[in-house]
Design a protein around this motif. Structure first.
Motif, mmCIF file in Angstrom:
data_model
loop_
_atom_site.group_PDB
_atom_site.id
_atom_site.type_symbol
_atom_site.label_atom_id
_atom_site.label_comp_id
_atom_site.label_asym_id
_atom_site.label_seq_id
_atom_site.Cartn_x
_atom_site.Cartn_y
_atom_site.Cartn_z
ATOM 1 N N ASP A 1 0.869 -1.218 0.045
ATOM 2 C CA ASP A 1 -0.129 0.046 0.259
ATOM 3 C C ASP A 1 0.865 1.298 -0.040
ATOM 4 O O ASP A 1 0.324 2.286 -0.364
ATOM 5 N N GLN A 2 2.062 1.211 0.377
ATOM 6 C CA GLN A 2 2.972 2.179 0.479
ATOM 7 C C GLN A 2 3.806 2.359 -0.782
ATOM 8 O O GLN A 2 4.554 3.575 -0.947
ATOM 9 N N LEU A 3 3.774 1.576 -1.775
ATOM 10 C CA LEU A 3 4.480 1.581 -3.076
ATOM 11 C C LEU A 3 3.837 2.629 -3.901
ATOM 12 O O LEU A 3 2.584 2.534 -3.871
ATOM 13 N N PRO A 4 4.924 3.155 -4.693
ATOM 14 C CA PRO A 4 4.298 4.060 -5.625
ATOM 15 C C PRO A 4 3.485 3.627 -6.807
ATOM 16 O O PRO A 4 2.658 4.108 -7.517
ATOM 17 N N VAL A 5 4.003 2.329 -6.999
ATOM 18 C CA VAL A 5 3.218 1.691 -8.061
ATOM 19 C C VAL A 5 2.146 0.459 -7.757
ATOM 20 O O VAL A 5 2.512 -0.120 -6.884
ATOM 21 N N SER A 6 1.237 0.590 -8.205
ATOM 22 C CA SER A 6 -0.017 -0.474 -8.046
ATOM 23 C C SER A 6 -0.036 -1.359 -8.795
ATOM 24 O O SER A 6 -0.011 -1.323 -9.979
ATOM 25 N N VAL A 7 -0.092 -2.775 -8.518
ATOM 26 C CA VAL A 7 -0.038 -3.923 -9.436
ATOM 27 C C VAL A 7 -1.500 -4.776 -9.237
ATOM 28 O O VAL A 7 -2.002 -4.571 -7.816
ATOM 29 N N PRO A 8 -2.282 -5.200 -10.242
ATOM 30 C CA PRO A 8 -3.489 -6.031 -10.006
ATOM 31 C C PRO A 8 -3.195 -7.243 -8.914
ATOM 32 O O PRO A 8 -2.076 -7.939 -8.854
ATOM 33 N N VAL A 9 -4.257 -7.462 -8.025
ATOM 34 C CA VAL A 9 -4.188 -8.408 -7.076
ATOM 35 C C VAL A 9 -5.256 -9.518 -7.132
ATOM 36 O O VAL A 9 -5.321 -10.356 -6.336
ATOM 37 N N SER B 1 9.000 -2.943 -16.026
ATOM 38 C CA SER B 1 9.991 -3.168 -14.821
ATOM 39 C C SER B 1 9.652 -2.162 -13.679
ATOM 40 O O SER B 1 10.159 -2.576 -12.545
ATOM 41 N N GLY B 2 8.953 -1.216 -13.758
ATOM 42 C CA GLY B 2 8.519 -0.344 -12.568
ATOM 43 C C GLY B 2 7.507 -1.256 -11.720
ATOM 44 O O GLY B 2 7.540 -0.569 -10.622
ATOM 45 N N ALA B 3 6.946 -2.192 -12.069
ATOM 46 C CA ALA B 3 6.131 -3.008 -11.251
ATOM 47 C C ALA B 3 7.011 -3.951 -10.545
ATOM 48 O O ALA B 3 6.338 -4.847 -9.746
ATOM 49 N N ILE B 4 8.187 -4.187 -10.619
ATOM 50 C CA ILE B 4 9.021 -5.532 -10.181
ATOM 51 C C ILE B 4 8.846 -5.422 -8.770
ATOM 52 O O ILE B 4 8.497 -6.590 -8.069
ATOM 53 N N THR B 5 8.946 -4.505 -7.908
ATOM 54 C CA THR B 5 9.105 -4.337 -6.577
ATOM 55 C C THR B 5 7.790 -4.828 -5.940
ATOM 56 O O THR B 5 7.565 -5.806 -4.938
ATOM 57 N N ALA B 6 6.621 -4.214 -6.418
ATOM 58 C CA ALA B 6 5.322 -4.651 -6.071
ATOM 59 C C ALA B 6 5.018 -5.891 -6.266
ATOM 60 O O ALA B 6 4.458 -6.839 -5.592
ATOM 61 N N SER B 7 5.139 -6.323 -7.412
ATOM 62 C CA SER B 7 4.998 -7.687 -7.982
ATOM 63 C C SER B 7 5.627 -8.905 -7.087
ATOM 64 O O SER B 7 5.349 -9.920 -6.631
ATOM 65 N N THR B 8 6.625 -8.572 -6.716
ATOM 66 C CA THR B 8 7.576 -9.410 -5.829
ATOM 67 C C THR B 8 7.129 -9.694 -4.617
ATOM 68 O O THR B 8 7.113 -10.825 -4.073
ATOM 69 N N HIS B 9 6.431 -8.507 -4.104
ATOM 70 C CA HIS B 9 5.684 -8.750 -2.758
ATOM 71 C C HIS B 9 4.553 -9.783 -3.113
ATOM 72 O O HIS B 9 4.286 -10.563 -2.123
ATOM 73 N N LEU B 10 3.849 -9.537 -4.096
ATOM 74 C CA LEU B 10 2.623 -10.320 -4.398
ATOM 75 C C LEU B 10 3.388 -11.870 -4.851
ATOM 76 O O LEU B 10 2.242 -12.654 -4.254
ATOM 77 N N LEU B 11 4.336 -11.930 -5.065
ATOM 78 C CA LEU B 11 4.773 -13.397 -5.439
ATOM 79 C C LEU B 11 4.794 -13.984 -3.953
ATOM 80 O O LEU B 11 4.647 -15.376 -3.906
#
Length: 231
Positions: A112-120, A178-188
């Motif tokens: 929730d604190q990351l600047p990039v949002s990814v579909p969950v 590539s901008g979604a890598i950090t958020a997607s890693t958390h989702l992984l």
């Protein structure tokens, strides 16, 4: 044993089973809340899940202490012995479900604190699938329903397949952006935590089958090959 002793012993076994059901219900609620917090980006709900993990730990401690006392004082045999040892094993499995629910909530707070949002959506659907397994196996424990336990046990492969789909979709998204890598890693990591919760649900199914029947389920557990690493 006299009638009074038998009644007291039966009450103790019923209390032990009741504690397992209570603990399982709490773990299911914690997990459901963690998935809800992820879906709704609800920081406060995520915080409550993290804070609530201690209640499951306390119940696990109570179950372990009570079960060990029963083993020492009652010297159970056959089915009673399996019930008490099964409670020890199942309590540990439920405690791990609670730990993973807290991990999911912690990562959802970071997301929730990351600047990039990814579909969950895919991760949430995986969570709903696994939540159904938790509910079914706790119901099976409460009802001593071997058939329902076997149905949970047989669905492990379904969870693995759903997890692999989520994993592949997230990797594709990371490759495309590539901008979604950090958020997607958390989702992984969240998805892997959910898949492992599914493993614990099927472990409980195996333990319950042995507790009631006296033998493990026949054959190898239906299981798919999973990808990725969790925590």
């Amino acid at each position: 044993m006299n009638d009074h002793t038998v009644k007291s012993y039966d009450e103790e076994l019923a209390h032990l089973s009741g504690q397992i059901v209570r603990m399982g219900g709490l773990a299911e609620a914690q997990f459901a809340a963690a998935i809800q917090a992820l879906a709704r980006r609800d920081q406060e709900l995520a915080r409550r899940v993290v804070d609530g993990d201690c209640r499951i730990d306390e119940l696990d401690h109570d179950v372990q202490t009570f079960a060990v006392r029963l083993l020492a004082l009652r010297q159970p045999m056959a089915g009673d012995l399996r019930q008490i040892v099964g409670a020890l094993n199942i309590s540990g499995e439920i405690e791990r479900i609670g730990d993973y629910a807290a991990n999911i909530a912690k990562r959802s707070k970071v997301l929730d604190q990351l600047p990039v949002s990814v579909p969950v959506d895919g991760v949430v659907r995986l969570g709903e699938l696994v939540r159904g397994l938790i509910k079914d196996i706790i119901d099976a424990y409460a009802d001593r329903d071997v058939d329902k336990a076997l149905r949970v046990w047989s669905r492990d492969e379904e969870v693995d397949a759903a997890y692999n789909t989520v994993f592949g979709d997230l990797i594709k998204g990371m490759t495309a952006d590539s901008g979604a890598i950090t958020a997607s890693t958390h989702l992984l990591f969240i998805a892997k935590n959910i898949e492992r919760i599914g493993d614990h649900a099927t472990n409980i199914a195996e333990a319950l089958h042995y507790q009631i029947i006296g033998v493990p389920p026949h054959g190898e557990r239906p299981k798919g090959n999973t990808v990725g690493a969790g925590e």
